[in-house]
Design a protein around this motif. Structure first.
Motif, PDB file in Angstrom:
ATOM      1  N   VAL A  11       1.853  11.467  14.915  1.00  0.00           N
ATOM      2  CA  VAL A  11       2.061  11.905  16.288  1.00  0.00           C
ATOM      3  C   VAL A  11       1.251  11.005  17.222  1.00  0.00           C
ATOM      4  N   MET A  47       8.618  13.926  22.977  1.00  0.00           N
ATOM      5  CA  MET A  47       8.391  15.240  23.569  1.00  0.00           C
ATOM      6  C   MET A  47       7.618  15.062  24.867  1.00  0.00           C
ATOM      7  N   TYR A  57       4.293  12.159  21.889  1.00  0.00           N
ATOM      8  CA  TYR A  57       4.040  13.425  22.564  1.00  0.00           C
ATOM      9  C   TYR A  57       3.321  13.173  23.889  1.00  0.00           C
TER      10      TYR A  57
END
Lengths: 233, 219
Positions: free
Chosen positions: B26, B155, B187
């Motif tokens: 991530v 995201m 993210y």
């Protein structure tokens, strides 16, 4: 009294012909109307203002002029008319198909306007989301844009139908007023207004016109309410 | 998987000049509002084209201003969870979830049942988006993006519109998803709590520039 409720053959024939002409005008112009509305609502190109003006021209031109332009471009003696007749054995001249074409052209601006307004109102962010999920532009249009614009498409169809039911000037100029072939409700009403004993017929046909137009509007309201409901609940 | 981003883009007086690489896991783009984070993810998704630069995902060039390469969004296979969910209002939850799968069959089929299970969507499948709460919408949006078989998941502040209880709920979901699907994620957030909890790498961006890149051993 019976004369008020019984329709003559000529009257029935005009009613059915009007419905047939209006249905074909609506259905036949729908694909072109949708494409045109998409181009006007979403396209960015030079000459867009000219396309916009062309599409809306029948709205502002005298219907007689539109009818004459159709006669000039689709009549038997025109290049298009001759091509259609020689190669497809198809003719618009003085036939109900010509009445449908005249009505389609006259209703086209109303149809395109209703559809393009509802396409403009579709959130482009949803279209972007669909494209990140793998949908190509044509699939985005088919699965997102057009379903979301459905109320406007229905409204456009009804407007086109209603316009066709009432179209007079372009129809009579292009395909005349031939009983059984091109004599629609409005042109038959006009015919009866020209003869001394035509009053009863004029009233009957006027009431029928009002009835059909009201029915079309109610059906469209119903469909639009259902479509809108489907989108929001 | 890897992500390599090297872009320059000027919007009026605001200039983005960002360059970083991510090896997977991530990757958090962290920074205040207006730093250009959303613009960067839009560039990765293909919704905005940088004026100059090169974007490579898993060895495949998405964009390169030098040779004119510019894959359109559908060809990039980059899943995108938007801040505002953007569910399709005319489709049911199930149809929303399956939307992307339909276009991505050749890339293999993400497991529908497993995804629905992990995101807790089982009870929602027949509902319309308008009847969902903010948190439910966001979970459906995550599932929809995952089920399009993306190479990379973007995201963009997926918790921004949610209250604290919902935030914890979605954070848990994202953690589960991160561990269950092994899909690389970019993210975007301005919250230290979120990035510390989720990210393996944190790229700190301010005013269109990278000010710090560090790896995070927490998650």
């Amino acid at each position: 009294m019976m004369q008020i409720v019984t329709l003559s053959d000529a009257e029935w024939s005009a009613i059915f012909l009007s419905l047939k002409v209006a249905l074909w005008a609506m259905v036949g112009s729908l694909p072109f109307g949708i494409v045109c509305a998409l181009v006007l609502a979403r396209g960015q190109f030079r000459g867009k203002a000219i396309l916009h003006a062309l599409v809306h021209l029948p709205l502002v031109l005298p219907p007689v002029v539109t009818g004459y332009v159709l006669l000039y471009s689709f009549g038997k003696k025109s290049a298009i008319g001759q091509f259609l007749y020689d190669y497809l054995n198809f003719s618009f001249s003085f036939r109900w198909t010509g009445a449908a074409l005249a009505c389609a052209v006259m209703g086209f601006p109303l149809m395109v306007r209703a559809i393009s307004l509802s396409i403009s109102a579709v959130d482009r962010k949803l279209e972007a989301a669909a494209s990140t999920l793998g949908a190509s532009p044509i699939w985005v249009i088919l699965t997102i844009t057009l379903p979301l614009a459905l109320p406007g498409i229905l409204a456009g169809m009804v407007l086109s139908f209603a316009k066709a039911m009432g179209e007079f000037g372009a129809t009579i100029t292009f395909v005349s007023n031939i009983p059984g072939e091109t004599q629609t409700l409005p042109t038959l009403i006009y015919t009866y207004t020209q003869v001394p004993e035509g009053d009863a017929s004029v009233w009957r046909l006027t009431l029928i016109s009002v009835f059909i137009s009201m029915a079309a509007l109610l059906v469209s309201e119903f469909l639009a309410a259902r479509a809108t409901g489907r989108l929001s609940t | 998987m890897s992500l390599s981003l090297d872009v320059r883009h000027r919007l009026g007086t605001f200039e983005i000049d960002v360059r970083f690489e991510s090896a997977g896991g991530v990757c958090a783009l962290f920074g205040p509002s207006g730093a250009g984070k959303t613009t960067l993810v839009n560039m990765i998704a293909g919704l905005i084209n940088p004026q100059q630069g090169r974007i490579v995902v898993s060895g495949q060039v998405m964009f390169d201003s030098n040779d004119g390469t510019n894959l359109p969004p559908p060809a990039r296979a980059v899943g995108y969870v938007f801040q505002d969910a953007r569910l399709f209002p005319h489709l049911s939850v199930q149809q929303n979830l399956k939307y992307g799968r339909w276009f991505s069959k050749r890339r293999g089929t993400a497991e529908f049942d497993k995804t629905v299970d992990i995101l807790g969507l089982g009870a929602l499948l027949r509902r319309k988006p308008v009847t969902l709460s903010g948190g439910e919408k966001q979970r459906v949006a995550i599932g929809r993006a995952l089920l399009s078989n993306p190479r990379l998941l973007l995201m963009d502040e997926p918790l921004a519109a949610l209250d604290q209880a919902r935030k914890d709920d979605i954070l848990n979901t994202i953690e589960k998803m991160r561990d269950a699907f092994k899909i690389p994620i970019v993210y975007v957030s301005h919250s230290v709590a979120e990035t510390d909890r989720l990210a393996t790498q944190i790229v700190h961006i301010e005013s269109g520039r990278v000010v710090d890149i560090r790896s995070n051993s927490n998650p």
